[in-house]
Design a protein around this motif. Structure first.
Motif, short mmCIF file in Angstrom:
data_model
loop_
_atom_site.label_atom_id
_atom_site.label_comp_id
_atom_site.label_asym_id
_atom_site.label_seq_id
_atom_site.Cartn_x
_atom_site.Cartn_y
_atom_site.Cartn_z
N GLU A 14 -0.49 -10.73 15.05
CA GLU A 14 0.60 -9.76 15.15
C GLU A 14 0.48 -8.76 14.01
OE1 GLU A 14 2.78 -9.38 17.61
OE2 GLU A 14 1.70 -11.02 18.57
N VAL A 15 0.39 -7.50 14.37
CA VAL A 15 0.29 -6.42 13.39
C VAL A 15 1.69 -5.87 13.15
CG1 VAL A 15 -0.72 -4.18 12.89
CG2 VAL A 15 -2.01 -5.86 14.20
N PRO A 16 2.12 -5.79 11.88
CA PRO A 16 3.46 -5.26 11.60
C PRO A 16 3.64 -3.84 12.13
CG PRO A 16 2.48 -6.24 9.63
CD PRO A 16 1.40 -6.20 10.68
N ARG A 22 -3.46 1.82 13.82
CA ARG A 22 -3.29 0.97 14.99
C ARG A 22 -4.57 0.19 15.22
NH1 ARG A 22 -2.22 6.03 17.49
NH2 ARG A 22 -4.13 5.56 18.61
N PRO A 23 -4.47 -1.03 15.72
CA PRO A 23 -5.69 -1.78 16.02
C PRO A 23 -6.44 -1.11 17.18
CG PRO A 23 -3.72 -3.18 16.27
CD PRO A 23 -3.26 -1.80 15.97
N LEU A 50 -16.28 -0.24 7.49
CA LEU A 50 -15.61 0.77 6.67
C LEU A 50 -14.33 1.20 7.35
CD1 LEU A 50 -18.64 3.01 5.66
CD2 LEU A 50 -17.34 1.49 4.18
N PHE A 51 -13.30 1.48 6.59
CA PHE A 51 -12.00 1.87 7.14
C PHE A 51 -11.49 0.75 8.06
CE2 PHE A 51 -14.76 5.61 6.68
CZ PHE A 51 -14.11 6.24 5.65
N ALA A 52 -11.41 -0.46 7.53
CA ALA A 52 -11.13 -1.66 8.31
C ALA A 52 -9.76 -1.66 8.99
CB ALA A 52 -11.26 -2.89 7.43
N GLY A 53 -8.79 -0.98 8.41
CA GLY A 53 -7.46 -0.92 9.04
C GLY A 53 -6.84 -2.29 9.20
N THR A 54 -6.76 -2.77 10.43
CA THR A 54 -6.17 -4.10 10.70
C THR A 54 -7.21 -5.21 10.66
OG1 THR A 54 -6.50 -3.85 13.06
CG2 THR A 54 -4.37 -3.10 12.17
N GLY A 55 -8.49 -4.87 10.60
CA GLY A 55 -9.55 -5.88 10.60
C GLY A 55 -10.00 -6.27 11.99
N SER A 56 -9.51 -5.59 13.00
CA SER A 56 -9.79 -5.93 14.39
C SER A 56 -11.29 -5.99 14.70
CB SER A 56 -9.10 -4.90 15.30
OG SER A 56 -9.41 -5.12 16.65
N ILE A 57 -12.03 -4.99 14.27
CA ILE A 57 -13.48 -4.95 14.54
C ILE A 57 -14.18 -6.04 13.73
CG2 ILE A 57 -15.57 -3.54 14.34
CD1 ILE A 57 -13.69 -2.61 16.58
N SER A 58 -13.75 -6.27 12.50
CA SER A 58 -14.36 -7.31 11.67
C SER A 58 -14.22 -8.69 12.31
CB SER A 58 -13.69 -7.35 10.29
OG SER A 58 -13.86 -6.13 9.63
N TYR A 59 -13.03 -8.99 12.81
CA TYR A 59 -12.81 -10.29 13.44
C TYR A 59 -13.62 -10.42 14.72
CZ TYR A 59 -9.02 -10.67 10.10
OH TYR A 59 -8.29 -10.71 8.95
N GLU A 73 -11.12 -1.35 2.85
CA GLU A 73 -9.82 -0.76 3.22
C GLU A 73 -9.09 -0.36 1.94
OE1 GLU A 73 -6.95 1.00 4.64
OE2 GLU A 73 -8.36 0.23 6.11
N LYS A 74 -8.71 0.91 1.83
CA LYS A 74 -8.06 1.38 0.60
C LYS A 74 -6.55 1.17 0.59
CE LYS A 74 -7.14 6.22 1.64
NZ LYS A 74 -7.27 7.58 1.16
N ASP A 75 -5.92 1.05 1.74
CA ASP A 75 -4.46 0.85 1.79
C ASP A 75 -4.13 -0.59 1.37
OD1 ASP A 75 -1.82 0.07 2.92
OD2 ASP A 75 -1.86 2.13 3.67
N PRO A 76 -3.37 -0.77 0.29
CA PRO A 76 -3.07 -2.12 -0.20
C PRO A 76 -2.36 -3.02 0.83
CG PRO A 76 -2.40 -0.48 -1.82
CD PRO A 76 -2.79 0.26 -0.58
N ALA A 77 -1.49 -2.44 1.64
CA ALA A 77 -0.78 -3.25 2.65
C ALA A 77 -1.74 -3.72 3.73
CB ALA A 77 0.35 -2.43 3.27
N HIS A 78 -2.66 -2.88 4.12
CA HIS A 78 -3.64 -3.26 5.14
C HIS A 78 -4.59 -4.31 4.58
CE1 HIS A 78 -3.14 0.66 7.65
NE2 HIS A 78 -1.99 0.18 7.20
N TYR A 79 -5.03 -4.10 3.33
CA TYR A 79 -5.89 -5.08 2.67
C TYR A 79 -5.20 -6.45 2.61
CZ TYR A 79 -8.25 -7.62 -1.05
OH TYR A 79 -8.89 -8.59 -1.77
N ALA A 80 -3.94 -6.46 2.22
CA ALA A 80 -3.19 -7.72 2.13
C ALA A 80 -3.08 -8.39 3.51
CB ALA A 80 -1.79 -7.46 1.56
#
Length: 87
Positions: A14-16, A22-23, A50-59, A73-80
Protein backbone atom coordinates in the motif's frame (compact mmCIF):
# COMPACT_ATOMS: atom_id res chain seq x y z
CA UNK A 1 1.15 -1.55 -5.89
CA UNK A 2 1.41 -5.21 -6.92
CA UNK A 3 4.29 -7.39 -8.09
CA UNK A 4 3.33 -8.75 -11.50
CA UNK A 5 5.52 -11.85 -11.87
CA UNK A 6 8.23 -14.00 -10.32
CA UNK A 7 8.64 -15.54 -6.90
CA UNK A 8 6.81 -12.66 -5.17
CA UNK A 9 3.98 -12.56 -7.71
CA UNK A 10 0.73 -10.96 -6.45
CA UNK A 11 2.38 -9.51 -3.32
CA UNK A 12 0.82 -6.11 -2.60
CA UNK A 13 2.16 -2.93 -1.01
CA UNK A 14 0.00 0.00 0.00
CA UNK A 15 1.46 3.32 -1.12
CA UNK A 16 0.46 6.31 1.03
CA UNK A 17 -1.82 8.82 -0.70
CA UNK A 18 0.59 11.62 0.26
CA UNK A 19 3.31 10.33 -2.10
CA UNK A 20 4.46 12.77 -4.77
CA UNK A 21 5.14 9.92 -7.21
CA UNK A 22 2.88 7.15 -8.42
CA UNK A 23 3.87 3.50 -8.76
CA UNK A 24 4.32 2.20 -12.28
CA UNK A 25 1.02 0.61 -13.32
CA UNK A 26 0.74 -3.18 -13.60
CA UNK A 27 -0.03 -2.78 -17.31
CA UNK A 28 3.15 -0.75 -17.92
CA UNK A 29 5.31 -3.13 -15.86
CA UNK A 30 3.95 -6.18 -17.68
CA UNK A 31 4.70 -4.65 -21.06
CA UNK A 32 8.13 -3.38 -20.04
CA UNK A 33 9.20 -6.72 -18.59
CA UNK A 34 7.70 -8.72 -21.50
CA UNK A 35 10.05 -6.87 -23.83
CA UNK A 36 13.08 -6.94 -21.52
CA UNK A 37 12.65 -10.60 -20.53
CA UNK A 38 13.13 -11.58 -24.18
CA UNK A 39 16.51 -9.84 -24.12
CA UNK A 40 17.77 -10.40 -20.56
CA UNK A 41 17.97 -13.39 -18.23
CA UNK A 42 17.44 -11.75 -14.83
CA UNK A 43 18.88 -14.63 -12.76
CA UNK A 44 21.91 -13.47 -10.81
CA UNK A 45 22.08 -10.02 -12.40
CA UNK A 46 22.74 -6.74 -10.58
CA UNK A 47 20.49 -3.77 -11.35
CA UNK A 48 20.33 -0.05 -10.64
CA UNK A 49 16.95 1.66 -10.17
CA UNK A 50 17.50 5.41 -10.51
CA UNK A 51 14.60 7.58 -9.37
CA UNK A 52 13.15 4.60 -7.48
CA UNK A 53 10.03 6.40 -6.25
CA UNK A 54 7.95 3.66 -4.61
CA UNK A 55 10.42 0.88 -5.43
CA UNK A 56 7.94 -0.86 -7.72
CA UNK A 57 10.47 -1.64 -10.47
CA UNK A 58 13.10 -2.72 -7.93
CA UNK A 59 10.76 -5.23 -6.33
CA UNK A 60 9.78 -6.54 -9.75
CA UNK A 61 13.46 -7.05 -10.63
CA UNK A 62 14.11 -8.90 -7.37
CA UNK A 63 11.03 -11.04 -7.86
CA UNK A 64 12.28 -12.07 -11.30
CA UNK A 65 15.65 -13.24 -10.00
CA UNK A 66 18.02 -10.29 -9.82
CA UNK A 67 20.70 -10.96 -7.24
CA UNK A 68 20.85 -7.34 -6.07
CA UNK A 69 19.12 -4.06 -6.91
CA UNK A 70 20.45 -0.67 -5.84
CA UNK A 71 17.72 1.96 -5.48
CA UNK A 72 18.46 5.66 -5.72
CA UNK A 73 15.79 8.00 -4.32
CA UNK A 74 16.37 11.55 -3.08
CA UNK A 75 12.98 12.11 -1.40
CA UNK A 76 13.38 11.10 2.28
CA UNK A 77 9.75 9.94 2.60
CA UNK A 78 10.05 7.71 -0.46
CA UNK A 79 13.38 6.34 0.76
CA UNK A 80 11.83 5.55 4.15
CA UNK A 81 8.90 3.77 2.45
CA UNK A 82 11.26 1.62 0.34
CA UNK A 83 13.34 0.72 3.42
CA UNK A 84 10.19 -0.18 5.37
CA UNK A 85 8.80 -2.28 2.51
CA UNK A 86 11.92 -4.35 1.94
CA UNK A 87 11.56 -6.34 5.14
Amino acid sequence: MRIVSGKYKSRRFEVPKSFKSRPTTDFAKENLFNVLSNLIDWEGKFALDLFAGTGSISYELLSRGCKEVVCVEKDPAHYAYIKKSES
